[in-house]
Design a protein around this motif. Structure first.
Motif, PDB file in Angstrom:
ATOM      1  N   LEU A 212       0.836  -1.189   0.000  1.00  0.00           N
ATOM      2  CA  LEU A 212       0.000   0.000   0.000  1.00  0.00           C
ATOM      3  C   LEU A 212       0.878   1.250   0.000  1.00  0.00           C
ATOM      4  CD1 LEU A 212      -3.118   0.633   2.201  1.00  0.00           C
ATOM      5  CD2 LEU A 212      -1.180   2.184   2.446  1.00  0.00           C
ATOM      6  N   ALA A 213       0.438   2.289  -0.706  1.00  0.00           N
ATOM      7  CA  ALA A 213       1.091   3.597  -0.641  1.00  0.00           C
ATOM      8  C   ALA A 213       0.068   4.610  -0.163  1.00  0.00           C
ATOM      9  CB  ALA A 213       1.639   4.009  -2.010  1.00  0.00           C
ATOM     10  N   TYR A 214       0.482   5.457   0.766  1.00  0.00           N
ATOM     11  CA  TYR A 214      -0.426   6.448   1.345  1.00  0.00           C
ATOM     12  C   TYR A 214       0.162   7.835   1.082  1.00  0.00           C
ATOM     13  CZ  TYR A 214      -3.352   8.827   4.844  1.00  0.00           C
ATOM     14  OH  TYR A 214      -4.230   9.662   5.478  1.00  0.00           O
ATOM     15  N   ILE A 215      -0.571   8.691   0.372  1.00  0.00           N
ATOM     16  CA  ILE A 215      -0.124  10.040   0.053  1.00  0.00           C
ATOM     17  C   ILE A 215      -0.754  11.016   1.038  1.00  0.00           C
ATOM     18  CG2 ILE A 215       0.053  11.819  -1.722  1.00  0.00           C
ATOM     19  CD1 ILE A 215       1.404   9.213  -2.477  1.00  0.00           C
ATOM     20  N   THR A 216       0.084  11.769   1.739  1.00  0.00           N
ATOM     21  CA  THR A 216      -0.409  12.767   2.692  1.00  0.00           C
ATOM     22  C   THR A 216      -0.363  14.146   2.050  1.00  0.00           C
ATOM     23  OG1 THR A 216       0.413  11.485   4.575  1.00  0.00           O
ATOM     24  CG2 THR A 216      -0.075  13.802   4.965  1.00  0.00           C
ATOM     25  N   ILE A 336       4.053   6.451  -9.091  1.00  0.00           N
ATOM     26  CA  ILE A 336       4.150   5.564  -7.930  1.00  0.00           C
ATOM     27  C   ILE A 336       3.654   4.175  -8.298  1.00  0.00           C
ATOM     28  CG2 ILE A 336       3.169   5.086  -5.641  1.00  0.00           C
ATOM     29  CD1 ILE A 336       3.142   8.189  -5.260  1.00  0.00           C
ATOM     30  N   ASP A 337       2.528   4.135  -9.009  1.00  0.00           N
ATOM     31  CA  ASP A 337       1.960   2.844  -9.397  1.00  0.00           C
ATOM     32  C   ASP A 337       2.917   2.074 -10.295  1.00  0.00           C
ATOM     33  OD1 ASP A 337      -0.210   0.940  -9.499  1.00  0.00           O
ATOM     34  OD2 ASP A 337      -0.537   1.587 -11.565  1.00  0.00           O
ATOM     35  N   LEU A 338       3.560   2.779 -11.220  1.00  0.00           N
ATOM     36  CA  LEU A 338       4.482   2.107 -12.135  1.00  0.00           C
ATOM     37  C   LEU A 338       5.772   1.670 -11.430  1.00  0.00           C
ATOM     38  CD1 LEU A 338       4.063   4.401 -15.259  1.00  0.00           C
ATOM     39  CD2 LEU A 338       3.236   2.055 -15.004  1.00  0.00           C
ATOM     40  N   MET A 339       6.187   2.410 -10.408  1.00  0.00           N
ATOM     41  CA  MET A 339       7.446   2.077  -9.725  1.00  0.00           C
ATOM     42  C   MET A 339       7.290   0.940  -8.713  1.00  0.00           C
ATOM     43  SD  MET A 339       9.489   5.658  -9.118  1.00  0.00           S
ATOM     44  CE  MET A 339       8.094   6.649  -8.589  1.00  0.00           C
ATOM     45  N   ILE A 340       6.243   0.987  -7.884  1.00  0.00           N
ATOM     46  CA  ILE A 340       6.129  -0.048  -6.837  1.00  0.00           C
ATOM     47  C   ILE A 340       4.865  -0.883  -6.965  1.00  0.00           C
ATOM     48  CG2 ILE A 340       7.549   1.249  -5.211  1.00  0.00           C
ATOM     49  CD1 ILE A 340       5.062   2.148  -3.780  1.00  0.00           C
ATOM     50  N   ASN A 341       3.920  -0.465  -7.827  1.00  0.00           N
ATOM     51  CA  ASN A 341       2.715  -1.238  -8.122  1.00  0.00           C
ATOM     52  C   ASN A 341       2.030  -1.773  -6.867  1.00  0.00           C
ATOM     53  OD1 ASN A 341       1.811  -4.288  -9.813  1.00  0.00           O
ATOM     54  ND2 ASN A 341       0.761  -2.331  -9.837  1.00  0.00           N
ATOM     55  N   PRO A 342       1.651  -0.890  -5.930  1.00  0.00           N
ATOM     56  CA  PRO A 342       0.947  -1.359  -4.731  1.00  0.00           C
ATOM     57  C   PRO A 342      -0.475  -1.795  -5.065  1.00  0.00           C
ATOM     58  CG  PRO A 342       0.939   1.020  -4.786  1.00  0.00           C
ATOM     59  CD  PRO A 342       1.779   0.570  -5.948  1.00  0.00           C
ATOM     60  N   LEU A 344      -3.062  -0.824  -3.433  1.00  0.00           N
ATOM     61  CA  LEU A 344      -3.863   0.376  -3.270  1.00  0.00           C
ATOM     62  C   LEU A 344      -2.966   1.594  -3.125  1.00  0.00           C
ATOM     63  CD1 LEU A 344      -6.528  -0.613  -0.563  1.00  0.00           C
ATOM     64  CD2 LEU A 344      -6.879  -0.489  -3.018  1.00  0.00           C
ATOM     65  N   ILE A 345      -3.453   2.735  -3.610  1.00  0.00           N
ATOM     66  CA  ILE A 345      -2.856   4.021  -3.276  1.00  0.00           C
ATOM     67  C   ILE A 345      -3.949   4.833  -2.586  1.00  0.00           C
ATOM     68  CG2 ILE A 345      -1.770   6.134  -4.107  1.00  0.00           C
ATOM     69  CD1 ILE A 345      -0.771   4.601  -6.528  1.00  0.00           C
ATOM     70  N   VAL A 346      -3.690   5.239  -1.357  1.00  0.00           N
ATOM     71  CA  VAL A 346      -4.659   5.994  -0.571  1.00  0.00           C
ATOM     72  C   VAL A 346      -4.217   7.453  -0.524  1.00  0.00           C
ATOM     73  CG1 VAL A 346      -5.806   6.241   1.665  1.00  0.00           C
ATOM     74  CG2 VAL A 346      -5.164   3.957   0.835  1.00  0.00           C
ATOM     75  N   PHE A 372      -2.582  -0.410 -16.463  1.00  0.00           N
ATOM     76  CA  PHE A 372      -1.734   0.407 -15.594  1.00  0.00           C
ATOM     77  C   PHE A 372      -2.548   1.376 -14.717  1.00  0.00           C
ATOM     78  CE2 PHE A 372       1.112  -0.574 -19.226  1.00  0.00           C
ATOM     79  CZ  PHE A 372       2.012  -1.357 -18.535  1.00  0.00           C
ATOM     80  N   ARG A 373      -3.849   1.259 -14.757  1.00  0.00           N
ATOM     81  CA  ARG A 373      -4.688   2.155 -13.956  1.00  0.00           C
ATOM     82  C   ARG A 373      -4.547   1.829 -12.471  1.00  0.00           C
ATOM     83  NH1 ARG A 373     -11.276   2.941 -14.444  1.00  0.00           N
ATOM     84  NH2 ARG A 373     -11.504   4.259 -12.596  1.00  0.00           N
ATOM     85  N   PRO A 374      -4.096   2.789 -11.650  1.00  0.00           N
ATOM     86  CA  PRO A 374      -3.937   2.507 -10.215  1.00  0.00           C
ATOM     87  C   PRO A 374      -5.286   2.452  -9.503  1.00  0.00           C
ATOM     88  CG  PRO A 374      -3.384   4.795 -10.688  1.00  0.00           C
ATOM     89  CD  PRO A 374      -3.635   4.139 -12.009  1.00  0.00           C
ATOM     90  N   ASP A 375      -5.342   1.691  -8.432  1.00  0.00           N
ATOM     91  CA  ASP A 375      -6.534   1.599  -7.590  1.00  0.00           C
ATOM     92  C   ASP A 375      -6.405   2.675  -6.512  1.00  0.00           C
ATOM     93  OD1 ASP A 375      -8.715   0.994  -6.074  1.00  0.00           O
ATOM     94  OD2 ASP A 375      -8.238  -1.129  -5.801  1.00  0.00           O
ATOM     95  N   ILE A 376      -7.156   3.764  -6.655  1.00  0.00           N
ATOM     96  CA  ILE A 376      -7.047   4.920  -5.766  1.00  0.00           C
ATOM     97  C   ILE A 376      -8.219   4.919  -4.787  1.00  0.00           C
ATOM     98  CG2 ILE A 376      -6.874   7.431  -5.617  1.00  0.00           C
ATOM     99  CD1 ILE A 376      -4.597   6.132  -7.141  1.00  0.00           C
TER     100      ILE A 376
END
Length: 409
Positions: A212-216, A336-342, A344-346, A372-376
Motif C-alpha cells: 500500500l502507498a499512502y499520500i499525505t 508511484i503505481d508504475l514504480m512499486i505497483n501497490p 492500493l494508493i490511498v 496500468f490504472r492505479p486503484d485509488i
C-alpha cells in the motif's frame, strides 16, 4: 505487539511476556483463553496473573457469565497504569492528545505557535500542553510514560535527528528527540506524519492489504508518502523513503531552481499553491460562484470542500485551477503505481472520503490507462490517520521498552 524473540530471555520471562501480550490484545481475557492460544499451563498463567495484578498492571473484571460449567475469571490491562502524549505538529498549530496505555484518548489540547519564533518557545508550548493535559485529567494522569511526535519531513531515528521539514522550519536539522526529552522528562519518539498515517490507515482499514502507498496532502505546503511492502513500512536506507514532495516535477525549471525549492511537486501542487492560485483569480474578479459562496458564509477560508462545491456548481475558473493541481497529483500517482505497483494508493492527510469530486476527477484521468490504472482510495480517517498510527507507535514503544522491563525486571 511485544517482541518475544530475544534469545536472552529466560523461559520464565518469555512466558510472562507472552501472557502479557495476550492481555494487551484483548479487552477481556481469561486464563483458559491463553491456555487454548499459546499452550502455557494454567498454573503458570495464574502465577503470572498474580504478579501482574500485584504490580497493578492488570485488573480483575469479575467472572464470565455462563449457563453451564465453571465461570472463568476475566482480567484486562489496567488502563490507569500510565499514560502517553501524542503531539501532532503542523505549520501553525500543535495538537496534544493524552492517551491511556490501552490506546484510548483521554484528553486533547490545541494551540497555535509562531513559525518565525524560536525552538525554545516551541518547547515551552510543548511543555504547557503536557501540563494542561495532565492537570485537566487529575490523578488519572499521574504517571506519564512516554511522548510521541508526528512531524512532516525526514526523521532519522537512529541518529535521533529531525532533518528537512517543509512546514515546521524550527525543527529542521535539530536534535529534537533530546530537547523534548529534557523538557518532558520522559522518553520521546518522533515519526514522520506520513509514516504514521500510513500505519494508522492500514491497520484500521486495510489490514488485509500487503502492499500500500499512502499520500499525505497537508493543509500547508507538504506532500509526503508512506510505503508498505509485504506488510512492512519502508523507511529506506537513510530514512527518507516516501519524500515524494521533493520530486523534481517541473522539467522547465533549472536544477538550481529545484535546489531552491522551485519545480518540486510541493511547489507546484500543494494545497497552499492551489489556494494562492485561487486567491489571485478572486482578486482579479474571477471564481464568481466561489466568491459568492464565501460571502454567504462570512468569509469562510478556502478549503478542498468549498472548492469542490464551487466546481460542482459550475465555477469554471475553480475547475480549471483545481485541474492543474489534480493533474500533478495524477502524474505522481501514476509514477508511484508504475514504480512499486501497490495494491492500493490511498490519498489522505487533509483529503478524505468527503472529497468525492477529487476522486472522480482523478479516476477520469486514469480511465484510459488500461492495465496500468492505479486503484485509488480516499482516506477513511483523513487527518486522524496519523493519530491512530501515533497511538500504535507509542503503545509498541511503551510496552516493549518500559512495561516489559517492569514486568520481568
Amino acid at each position: 505487539m511485544l517482541n518475544i524473540s530475544n534469545p536472552e530471555l529466560s523461559e520464565k520471562d518469555r512466558n510472562q511476556l507472552q501472557i502479557l501480550d495476550e492481555l494487551i490484545s484483548g479487552e477481556k481475557v481469561s486464563a483458559s483463553d491463553i491456555v487454548s492460544k499459546i499452550g502455557i499451563s494454567a498454573a503458570t498463567i495464574s502465577r503470572v496473573f498474580r504478579n501482574l495484578k500485584e504490580k497493578e498492571l492488570i485488573k480483575y473484571l469479575g467472572k464470565e457469565k455462563k449457563e453451564k460449567g465453571r465461570s472463568p475469571e476475566l482480567f484486562s490491562i489496567n488502563d490507569k497504569y500510565g499514560y502517553m502524549i501524542h503531539y501532532y505538529m503542523t505549520a501553525t498549530d500543535i495538537y496534544g492528545y493524552l492517551i491511556d496505555i490501552t490506546g484510548h484518548p483521554e484528553g486533547k489540547s490545541h494551540t497555535g505557535y509562531n513559525p518565525q519564533g524560536t525552538l525554545e518557545e516551541l518547547l515551552e508550548i510543548i511543555d504547557r500542553i503536557r501540563n494542561e493535559l495532565t492537570s485537566a485529567n487529575g490523578q488519572r494522569a499521574g504517571r506519564l510514560l512516554a511522548a510521541g511526535f508526528s512531524v512532516p519531513g525526514v526523521v532519522n531515528q537512529k541518529a535521533r535527528m529531525v532533518h528537512k521539514i517543509p512546514d515546521v522550519y524550527l525543527l529542521s536539522d535539530t536534535r529534537f528527540f533530546d530537547y523534548a526529552e529534557r523538557v518532558l522528562g520522559v522518553p520521546v519518539i518522533v515519526n514522520n506524519v506520513s509514516w504514521l498515517a500510513t500505519v494508522g490507515e492500514k491497520t484500521s482499514v486495510y489490514p488485509f492489504v500487503e502492499d500500500l502507498a499512502y499520500i499525505t496532502i497537508t493543509e500547508s505546503t507538504g506532500i509526503g508518502m508512506g510505503i508498505v511492502i509485504g506488510n512492512k513500512l519502508v523507511k529506506g536506507g537513510r530514512n527518507y523513503a516516501g519524500e515524494v514532495g521533493q520530486t523534481y516535477f517541473d522539467s522547465r525549471r533549472t536544477f538550481e531552481d529545484y535546489l531552491n525549492g522551485k519545480g518540486q511537486l510541493e511547489s507546484e501542487a500543494s494545497l497552499q499553491t492551489l489556494y494562492h492560485r485561487i486567491e489571485e483569480k478572486l482578486r482579479g474578479g474571477g471564481c464568481g460562484i466561489l466568491g459568492k459562496m464565501m460571502e454567504e458564509e462570512n468569509g469562510r477560508p478556502l478549503s478542498p470542500e468549498i472548492l469542490e462545491r464551487a466546481a460542482v456548481s459550475g465555477d469554471e475558473d475553480v475547475r480549471e485551477i483545481m485541474g492543474q493541481t489534480l493533474k500533478a497529483w495524477a502524474a505522481i500517482l501514476i509514477n508511484i503505481d508504475l514504480m512499486i505497483n501497490p495494491e492500493l494508493i490511498v490519498v489522505g492527510g487533509r483529503i478524505s472520503t468527503e472529497n468525492q469530486y477529487i476522486l472522480t476527477s482523478l479516476n477520469d484521468m486514469f480511465s484510459r490507462l488500461g492495465m496500468f490504472r492505479p486503484d485509488i482510495r480516499l482516506s477513511v480517517h483523513g487527518e486522524n490517520a496519523q493519530l491512530i498510527g501515533g497511538i500504535q507507535a507509542l503503545k509498541e514503544y511503551v510496552f516493549n521498552h518500559i512495561i516489559a522491563k517492569e514486568v520481568i525486571g
